[in-house]
Scaffold this motif. Sequence first.
Motif, mmCIF file in Angstrom:
data_model
loop_
_atom_site.group_PDB
_atom_site.id
_atom_site.type_symbol
_atom_site.label_atom_id
_atom_site.label_comp_id
_atom_site.label_asym_id
_atom_site.label_seq_id
_atom_site.Cartn_x
_atom_site.Cartn_y
_atom_site.Cartn_z
ATOM 1 N N ASN A 11 -9.705 2.613 10.891
ATOM 2 C CA ASN A 11 -9.221 1.733 9.814
ATOM 3 C C ASN A 11 -9.080 0.295 10.299
ATOM 4 O OD1 ASN A 11 -8.943 3.899 8.051
ATOM 5 N ND2 ASN A 11 -6.939 4.378 8.889
ATOM 6 N N ASN A 12 -10.135 -0.225 10.893
ATOM 7 C CA ASN A 12 -9.995 -1.555 11.495
ATOM 8 C C ASN A 12 -10.616 -2.674 10.676
ATOM 9 O OD1 ASN A 12 -12.631 -0.896 11.955
ATOM 10 N ND2 ASN A 12 -12.359 -0.534 14.154
ATOM 11 N N VAL A 13 -11.028 -2.356 9.427
ATOM 12 C CA VAL A 13 -11.422 -3.440 8.521
ATOM 13 C C VAL A 13 -10.718 -3.241 7.182
ATOM 14 C CG1 VAL A 13 -13.697 -3.766 9.553
ATOM 15 C CG2 VAL A 13 -13.424 -2.176 7.641
ATOM 16 N N PHE A 14 -10.656 -4.323 6.401
ATOM 17 C CA PHE A 14 -10.144 -4.219 5.026
ATOM 18 C C PHE A 14 -11.338 -3.837 4.150
ATOM 19 C CE2 PHE A 14 -7.402 -7.517 6.970
ATOM 20 C CZ PHE A 14 -6.199 -6.837 6.907
ATOM 21 N N THR A 15 -11.446 -2.565 3.789
ATOM 22 C CA THR A 15 -12.676 -2.108 3.152
ATOM 23 C C THR A 15 -12.930 -2.750 1.792
ATOM 24 O OG1 THR A 15 -11.413 -0.227 2.380
ATOM 25 C CG2 THR A 15 -12.807 0.142 4.291
#
Lengths: 435, 337, 234
Positions: C87-91
């Motif tokens: 979960n390392n980007v703001f999807t």
Amino acid sequence: MRIHRNVLLFAGMFGLLAIVGFGQSWSVALTIFNLCLISSVMALGVNIQWGYAGLFNVGIMGFAALGGVAAVLVSKPPVTEAWSAGAAGIGLAIISLGVTIAATIYARRKLTGRRRSLVSFAIIVAGFFITRGIFDPSVSAIEAIEPAKTGYLGGLGLPVIVSWAVGGLFAAGAAWLVGKIALGLRSDYLAIATLGISEIIIAVLKNEDWLTRGVKNVAGLDRPVPREIELQNTDWFISLADTLGTNVISFSSIFVKLSYSVLFAVVLLAIMWLSEKALKSPWGRMMRAIRDNRDAAEAMGKDVTRRHLQVFILGSAVVGIAGAMLTTLDGQFTPGTYNPLRYTFLIWVMVIVGGSGNNWGSVLGGFLIWFVWIEAEPVGAWLMDVVTSGMSEGNGLRDHLLKSAPHMRLMVMGMILLLVLRFSPRGLIPEKGGR
Amino acid sequence: MTDILNALILFANFVLVPATAYGAQLALGALGVTLVFGILRFSNFAHGDTMAFGTMVTILVTWWFQSMGVSIHPLPTALLALPFGILATVGMLLATDRLVYRFYRKVKAAPIVFVMSSVGVMFVMNGIVRFIIGPDDQRFADGERFIIKARDFKAATGMAEGLTIKVSQALTLGIAVIVVIALFWFLQRTRTGKSMRAFSDNEDLALLSGISPERVVMITWIIAAALATIAGTLYGLDKSFKPFTYFQLLLPIFAAAIVGGIGNPLGAIAGGFVVAFSEVTITYAYKKFLRYLLPENLEPDSLVQLLSTDYKFAVSFVILVMVLLIRPTGIFKGKVL
Amino acid sequence: MSFLSGENMTGGYGAADILHDCTIAVEKGEIAVIVGPNGAGKSTAMKAVFGMLSIHTGRVVLDGTDISGLSPQDRVKAGMGFVPQTNNVFTSLTVQENLEMGAYIRTDDFSETMERVFELFPILKEKRNQQAGELSGGQRQQVAVGRALMTQPKVLMLDEPTAGVSPIVMDELFDNIIEVAKTGIAILMVEQNARQALNIADKGYVLVQGRNRFTDTGEALLANPEVRKSFLGG
Ligand SMILES: Nc1ncnc2c1ncn2[C@@H]1O[C@H](COP(=O)(O)OP(=O)(O)O)[C@@H](O)[C@H]1O
Ligand SMILES: [Mg+2]
């Protein structure tokens, strides 16, 4: 040590009731006591859902009202003309509704894609009109029969006490429906769905006159205990009053209330006993394990949604029983008086204040909060009198404050809930072992 | 031909126009619920009563203005009072956050605890509103009432049916459009708005990016307060103000938010109109409408009303249930469950 | 004294400790790699260095100052950047918005930094207006690294940046990381692909059950027969 504290808490509660008995009157004290008993049963039902499984039911009112419906449908004598006028139609409409639902489900299982949506839509529309076509004339026929006195189908003419069980069944049925839909999704959705179903249940009860006369109310329900007037004319009762040296009339009123108390207490104790047994059984341990760590329980292969459905139905059934008891005590069914504050929110305050997860806590909460609720009214009015005593007669603010005093209770109950939730979330009698 | 036109006018008058206004009101309400859900991750049961609170303050200020003879005729004075209502509601919501929700955020309480305390807040607010303004119906609309009156419409067009458009309905739509555009501009274009979307999308990563959760939460409450007050005031102008009605609005508002996809602002707007149009079309009596369209021998003698208006909340509920059964994430994929 | 070091860290998520007296350090312009079996506590060690869980013994030192008491946000301000494992980007945000959010704490003009990131990852410039959730795994990792670079950190911490990407993309990502290190940034990285990672590492840590098992230069670890046998598959 803890046992000791709990005994003291209950002793204190009975002390409060005794003060009312000596101070106001025993009749008032018994009236409060009876409603305390019913409140406790309701709180127990909610505690089964919240305390055992962490399910948040915002529709207690609806399930209680279903209990009330049961009281009417079980105890009122059937209205024969109404039955011959429209019962067949109503039955047919129910069958038609069932067929529609079954056909829709079948179509949804068998078909896919666009066809599925179109066909199910067509079935629903056709089913709706057919059902309405059968239903509407029957309803008019039933409601046309002596609308001022009956105008509904009436009931089965059985003893009202039977309705307590039937009320539980009604509530369980509604709970099954709601649970099937909303359980297994986000926990908020159960709250929203229960809120919705309870509003709808009340709307139905207010509007479907053929069923329970709607807002015209059903009065004069059968009673599980003798009437005061009968007692006053019974020899053994008169002599009993004589030996006790009391007035026959006031003693008859107290005697009737006491009889109710005994009945309610028996129900409360039975449900209490069952709940405690369930809580301590492997089933209860599993429920709490699921509540405390859902993921772990799921990983161990427990069907969480199914267990939740079970517990939700059981809790709602208990609320339904209490609802039927309440209507029995009132002697009349008045859909207009159901409001979420009294029937949903107050019960929640009872559970939280008493101690969620602990059945004794719920019972104590039921007693205490009902007592506070009743006694807050005179206290609030008195408080407002004091506050406004310095103001002159015609003062607008004074009139406003005096008129608004009842709404203070709402605020106070909300405050109590928030404060307990925040500062003492385990309540007066905390769950053993804790979370 | 005129029959068809008359039928259309009738339909527009009793379904299209009222449902559009109602849809806009629900959309504004659902936007507030969905924003709070997106950021704080719980269904705010107090939103209906927040609307009631904001509207109440607006009404009180309106009355005060009216008593001083301040007016913006032909527009309702309430528009002038609206900013005061918003301010008071912002204060109210920030205070509740401070006193109630912040603690649960700090201890990372389960979502259901938030829901439960929002129910507590709901009752406190409900009590405050009833205490101050009472439980009864209040009217506060003034200014011009109609843009088009049925009588004038008939006279001008020579049709048998008239079309009424109330000022409150036009205002509702106009204000809703402005508010929605402003909100989307804020969320899409400003740094703070983007940080709110980021926070809603991935809270942990937002923290790692240095986005302050308390600030995001504060702005969310401010926006929710503004949306609730505007929605409530418009609803009150269009219909009337009664505290219990606002509590009952909770159900259609939740339905709208969930139908659209909870946590998704675009979905909230779509959901508002879906719910409003379903409610109005299903509870409308089509008797007169059909009489225009059908040959004489087929004319219905019943009201041809699918559901009595007493059951309008059942419509929201059925929509809600269908969404939960068929597509729990809503039309526009909202938050995962 | 290293530029960034977590010294003798002991701690975990709750009652039980996951890390035991674990020490990790990295110099400016260098790449330090943590390897070890699954569940060894590599991610936990990274989180401990970044202040996302409490350590009850040991300390974290950045550029000579003890930062053990700082919150993750404050560590970002102090010049640290972190790319989590999952979960390392703001999807739902666009690529460009992701980078903007990376620069959230900056009050100065960051367009130049963004250009630099686009130079490093040209594909991101092309897809700047696409939602990050629609990108491929490798592109997402680039967004994630780019986001962390937006604060112009002095230390960049990467938790398994090559997880789930193809070997070609992996090589590309490693090249990018070397390039970032060349600009003088200290890089602390956890890697599953131990062999390739140690190849580019100045320093390597082998973690087992929350303890330092081997610590040496990347080269030396690759040459160490015991390490080869147990952790590099022979
Ligand atoms: N959030 C958490 N809470 C509790 N325990 C955790 C958490 N994350 C990881 N763990 C435990 O910590 C240990 C180390 O995990 P982790 O640091 O993720 O290992 P690695 O990254 O080396 O594969 C594992 O036993 C794991 O179960
Ligand atoms: Mg890891």
